[in-house]
Design an enzyme around this catalytic site. Structure first.
Site, mmCIF file in Angstrom:
data_model
loop_
_atom_site.group_PDB
_atom_site.id
_atom_site.type_symbol
_atom_site.label_atom_id
_atom_site.label_comp_id
_atom_site.label_asym_id
_atom_site.label_seq_id
_atom_site.Cartn_x
_atom_site.Cartn_y
_atom_site.Cartn_z
ATOM 1 N N HIS A 63 26.964 -17.069 86.508
ATOM 2 C CA HIS A 63 28.242 -16.727 85.874
ATOM 3 C C HIS A 63 28.479 -15.242 85.674
ATOM 4 O O HIS A 63 29.528 -14.866 85.146
ATOM 5 C CB HIS A 63 28.351 -17.416 84.508
ATOM 6 C CG HIS A 63 28.682 -18.873 84.592
ATOM 7 N ND1 HIS A 63 29.972 -19.341 84.666
ATOM 8 C CD2 HIS A 63 27.877 -19.963 84.621
ATOM 9 C CE1 HIS A 63 29.951 -20.664 84.732
ATOM 10 N NE2 HIS A 63 28.700 -21.063 84.715
ATOM 11 N N LYS A 122 40.924 -12.767 75.326
ATOM 12 C CA LYS A 122 39.610 -13.009 75.911
ATOM 13 C C LYS A 122 38.602 -12.361 74.975
ATOM 14 O O LYS A 122 38.970 -11.628 74.064
ATOM 15 C CB LYS A 122 39.513 -12.397 77.314
ATOM 16 C CG LYS A 122 39.965 -10.931 77.353
ATOM 17 C CD LYS A 122 40.044 -10.369 78.771
ATOM 18 C CE LYS A 122 41.211 -10.928 79.536
ATOM 19 N NZ LYS A 122 40.774 -11.584 80.801
ATOM 20 N N ARG A 123 37.298 -12.631 75.207
ATOM 21 C CA ARG A 123 36.294 -11.972 74.382
ATOM 22 C C ARG A 123 36.459 -10.451 74.482
ATOM 23 O O ARG A 123 36.842 -9.916 75.525
ATOM 24 C CB ARG A 123 34.883 -12.407 74.813
ATOM 25 C CG ARG A 123 34.540 -13.830 74.350
ATOM 26 C CD ARG A 123 34.497 -13.966 72.818
ATOM 27 N NE ARG A 123 33.376 -13.249 72.245
ATOM 28 C CZ ARG A 123 32.247 -13.838 71.822
ATOM 29 N NH1 ARG A 123 32.098 -15.137 71.865
ATOM 30 N NH2 ARG A 123 31.285 -13.105 71.316
ATOM 31 N N LYS A 136 35.914 -5.824 80.052
ATOM 32 C CA LYS A 136 37.253 -6.434 80.116
ATOM 33 C C LYS A 136 38.355 -5.402 79.834
ATOM 34 O O LYS A 136 39.532 -5.672 80.009
ATOM 35 C CB LYS A 136 37.334 -7.615 79.143
ATOM 36 C CG LYS A 136 36.403 -8.769 79.543
ATOM 37 C CD LYS A 136 36.478 -9.919 78.550
ATOM 38 C CE LYS A 136 35.456 -11.012 78.841
ATOM 39 N NZ LYS A 136 35.867 -11.891 79.969
ATOM 40 N N THR A 162 39.084 -17.524 83.798
ATOM 41 C CA THR A 162 39.826 -18.793 83.868
ATOM 42 C C THR A 162 41.110 -18.698 83.046
ATOM 43 O O THR A 162 42.069 -19.417 83.317
ATOM 44 C CB THR A 162 38.980 -19.970 83.376
ATOM 45 O OG1 THR A 162 38.289 -19.594 82.188
ATOM 46 C CG2 THR A 162 37.967 -20.381 84.435
ATOM 47 N N LYS A 164 45.211 -20.061 83.632
ATOM 48 C CA LYS A 164 46.058 -20.754 82.646
ATOM 49 C C LYS A 164 47.410 -20.061 82.521
ATOM 50 O O LYS A 164 48.454 -20.719 82.477
ATOM 51 C CB LYS A 164 45.341 -20.802 81.283
ATOM 52 C CG LYS A 164 44.102 -21.679 81.305
ATOM 53 C CD LYS A 164 43.151 -21.410 80.143
ATOM 54 C CE LYS A 164 41.784 -22.025 80.470
ATOM 55 N NZ LYS A 164 40.748 -21.638 79.504
#
Length: 851
Positions: free
Chosen positions: A378, A569-570, A575, A677, A681
């Protein structure tokens, strides 16, 4: 109270929400009242909203039970190959509405609840999220369970029943504060304890080598108590099982050592054993080598493997005796999928069972193990890779360490025979890392012990083969596969965005819910004025609803005509929430400079949790809230820019925010986000994406058409080139005036006037050791955001791009992902057939039960 549906609305909603037949509704009301009375022991005078929620949950659960028993019975009779998905995380969210959707009970329940004088939405809000995950990896496992059931696979999710899931996030004075998530406080109506399947799990002790084999002795025992949760497929009468283990001390725990007066302490010390399933580790993409975590990883694996082997031995048509003793057929009957390296101990544990307990020769056992196990990677971030110190292993799992040494010895023998004299390659490929302190590399263990290794998006799988696992790919290219992640369209479209599901169903029917590729048909409507209008209308309704939710929670007035620009998101440096912050500051400065210009108004929302020990991530949250305090109170800006930090982002908040979003921010440095992911969405729910060529964004652009995403920034090749020559942040800082202004404002206390140096750590990181090159993508990001703003001012063109995105999102169904796992890794065939419905004679249910 929600009003009853008008005849027109009722007709519209029948297709997707199921029929509200008269008997059905009467039945539900009767059972609701029965549960209120007999299960909850309440009457309507003293019932609370929570009582009503529980009564409804039990009523809906009743509809699962017959199908659940029937499904498990059919597996027992047919004896199919079973799939075991082992994960330390299952981020399930709420269960009530998802169950109603998958059982086609939504309309009937709505009607029954309305006739009882209650409000369905209020009852649904009483349910606690099952927050047994951190983010993407845990939510993926939950989507996979939905797809495996909907595709008729004989599959089981195995994990840990954490007493405390991911912490609840409170924002206090702009800072994240964690509080314990006591999600089981009021009980969980969806789980069923199965004490009859309790299993012992061993820790510590030592090994004894005898002529007849090895014994692991003087161990400490903890019991694993299973709790089963039903997993219904979409309208196919199949109900699979998620089995989560809870740790229990055995009755004799500590007492034999304490006959002299220490009885009370001995009983209190039972907590030590039971702490194993107490709490989820709140780290996303970060390895923290704690003993308790290693205990959790072995606990889930040891309990699950006992279950797998018991079921393998016992399930043979028409017999309950232990019939199968020949383990050579194990790979024909069992597939084990390891969700990251967290359950890697399944490999040495299966070897231990086969060799030490079942007395198979090593070679035979290894062949079975290899054909049974498969591993999903992952992440490529080095700090996320699990590398356990050998002395911890030696103490906690001495037999498993011996087995790992033997696996490694044989592995090294093979490497050296294929690459004679290449000692550096041997060092790189060893399961044991030498150096300061010796460690076990769990990813290497997984690759060597599995017959298939996959990444989770095409670009990610390519990076694995080219870099992190290059040596292993060269040696065993056949092992390496890609399985691009997906999301379940049941929760992430039908359930969270019924308005959109409905306008789609009006055009192309409702088969897309099981076969999301059918969304391609929407390309025929991209110039259809009525369809364009309907899509825009649904988005506007979702925005208004979410705006009401925000105004209740944040006391800021939202402009529902502004672009809803969302990054949820986290919180993590890779990110790049900081890149988003720099755009916000730049946009703010531009409005201040030309207050009379026509700006495209935005409401920018950022949400996500920071790991409690991750200082930089917590500072990023503080920066976002600080920017919000300045921007949201500046009268010159007005409602043209608002910045909101979405507190306590979780599955249930995602279900509200995503359908209301216009712009999805997917802006990680190329090569760092394995898949993502959330991106899928947003795409499915009619948002446009601004993003880098990273993770699944690459495939999203391919499916929707390049021109229908806002792609910017360095590609993986550019990042590699920059690593080679060296990234120099100050070069950008000195060259780009707007960037310099933004950084100087952060550094100079413009956003923290009471503590001017509050953000010095962030500035220092960005200027001197930013691994994720925020400044390098700043200029292109700002330009790209200008294109976004320009297009938003042309609503019809915007909506056409939205339609292209929805039409292109079919590939990203987890049904497609799971079909590929099934055929290409597990060797089972998915089916869309329904299970025959169970015939229930009044007062007489005739079923054999076997779990």
């Amino acid at each position: 109270m929600s009003k009853p549906l008008s005849d027109h609305d009722r007709k519209k909603q029948i297709s997707v929400r199921g029929l509200a037949g008269v008997e059905n509704v009467a039945d539900l009301k009767k059972n609701f009242n029965r549960h209120l009375h007999f299960t909850l022991v309440k009457d309507r005078n003293v019932s609370t909203k929570r009582d009503y929620y529980f009564a409804l949950a039990h009523t809906v659960r009743d509809h699962l039970v017959g199908r659940w028993i029937r499904t498990q019975q059919s597996y027992y009779e047919k004896d199919p190959k079973r799939v075991y998905y082992i994960s330390l995380e299952f981020y399930m969210g709420r269960t009530l509405q998802n169950t109603m959707v998958n059982l086609a009970l939504e309309n009937a329940c709505d009607e029954a609840v309305y006739q009882l004088g209650l409000d369905m939405e209020e009852l649904q809000e009483m349910e606690e999220d099952a927050g047994l995950g951190n983010g993407g990896l845990g939510r993926l496992a939950a989507c996979f369970l939905d797809s495996m059931a909907s595709l008729g696979l004989a599959a089981y999710g195995y994990g840990i029943r954490y007493e405390f899931g991911i912490f609840n996030q409170k924002i206090s004075n702009g800072w994240q504060v964690e509080e314990a998530d006591d999600w089981l406080r009021y009980g969980n109506p969806w789980e069923k304890a199965r004490p009859e399947y309790m299993r012992p799990v061993h820790f510590y002790g030592r090994t004894e080598h005898h002529p007849d084999g090895v014994k692991w002795v003087d161990t400490q025992v903890v019991l694993a108590l299973p709790y089963d949760t039903p997993v219904p497929g979409y309208r196919n009468n199949i109900v699979n099982t998620m089995r989560l283990w809870s740790a229990k001390a055995p009755c004799e725990f500590n007492l034999k050592d304490f006959n002299v007066g220490g009885y009370i302490q001995a009983v209190l010390d039972r907590n030590l054993a039971e702490n194993i399933s107490r709490v989820l580790y709140p780290n996303d993409n970060f390895f923290e080598g704690k003993e308790l975590r290693l205990k959790q990883e072995y606990f889930v694996v040891a309990a699950t493997l006992q279950d797998i082997i018991r079921r393998f031995k016992a399930s043979k048509f028409g017999s309950r005796d232990i019939v199968r003793t020949d383990f050579s057929s194990l790979p024909d009957k069992v597939a084990i999928q390891l969700n990251d390296t967290h359950p890697a101990l399944a490999i040495p544990e299966l070897m231990r069972v086969l060799v030490d307990e079942e007395k198979l020769p090593w070679e035979k056992a290894w062949d079975i193990c290899n054909k049974t196990c498969a591993y999903t990677n992952h992440t490529v971030l080095p700090e996320a890779l699990e590398r356990w110190p050998i002395d911890l292993f030696q103490t906690l799992l001495p037999r498993h360490l011996e087995i790992i040494y033997e696996i490694n010895r044989r592995h090294m023998e093979r490497v050296s025979s294929l690459y004679p004299g290449d000692v550096d390659r041997m060092r790189r490929m060893s399961l044991i890392e030498e150096g300061g302190q010796k460690r076990v590399n769990m990813a290497h263990l997984c690759i060597v012990g599995s017959h298939a290794v996959n990444g989770v998006a095409r670009i990610h799988s390519d990076i694995l083969k080219a870099t992190v696992f290059k040596d292993f790919y060269e040696m065993d290219p056949h092992k390496f596969q890609n399985k691009t992640n997906g999301i379940t369209p049941r929760r992430w479209l039908v359930m969270c965005n019924p308005g959109l599901a409905e306008v789609i169903a009006e055009r192309i029917g409702e088969d897309f819910i099981r076969d999301l590729d059918q969304l391609k048909k929407l390309r025929n409507f991209v110039n259809d004025e009525a369809f364009i209008r309907d899509i825009a209308k649904v988005k506007q309704e979702n925005k208004l609803k979410f705006a009401v939710h925000l105004e209740e929670h944040y006391k800021v007035k939202i402009n529902p005509n502004s672009m809803f620009d969302v990054q949820v998101k986290r919180i993590h440096e890779y990110k790049r929430q900081l890149l988003n912050c720099l755009h916000i500051i730049t946009f703010y400065n531009r409005i201040k400079k030309q207050p009379n210009k026509q700006w495209t108004p935005r409401t920018i929302m950022i949400g996500g949790k920071a790991a409690p020990g991750y200082h930089t991530a917590k500072m990023i949250i503080r920066l976002i809230t600080a920017i919000g305090e300045v921007v949201n109170n500046d009268p010159v800006v007005g409602d043209r820019l608002k910045v909101i930090f979405l507190e306590n982002y979780r599955v249930t908040l995602a279900e509200k925010a995503i359908p209301a979003s216009d712009l999805s921010e997917q802006i990680s440095t190329a090569g760092t986000e394995a898949s993502g992911t959330g991106n899928m969405k947003f795409m499915l729910n009619g948002a446009l994406t601004i993003g880098t060529m990273d993770g699944a964004n690459v495939e999203m652009a391919e499916e929707a058409g390049d021109g229908n995403l806002f792609i910017f920034g360095m590609r993986v090749e550019d990042v590699d080139a920059m690593d080679a020559k060296g990234y120099n942040a100050s070069e950008y800082y000195n060259r780009i005036p707007e960037l310099k202004q933004a950084i100087d404002q952060i550094a100079g206390g413009f956003f923290s006037p009471k503590q001017p140096d509050l953000f010095k750590d962030i500035v220092n990181m960005l200027m001197h050791h930013d691994r994720f090159k925020v400044f390098a993508d700043y200029e292109d990001y700002i330009k790209c955001q200008e294109k976004v703003s320009a297009l938003y001012m042309k609503p019809k063109e915007w909506t056409k791009k939205v339609i292209h995105n929805i039409a292109g999102s079919g590939k990203f169904s987890s049904d497609r992902t799971i079909s590929q796992y099934a055929r290409e890794i597990w060797g089972v065939e998915p089916t869309l057939e329904k299970l025959a419905e169970i015939k229930v004679k009044k007062n007489k249910i005739n079923v054999k039960i076997n779990t």
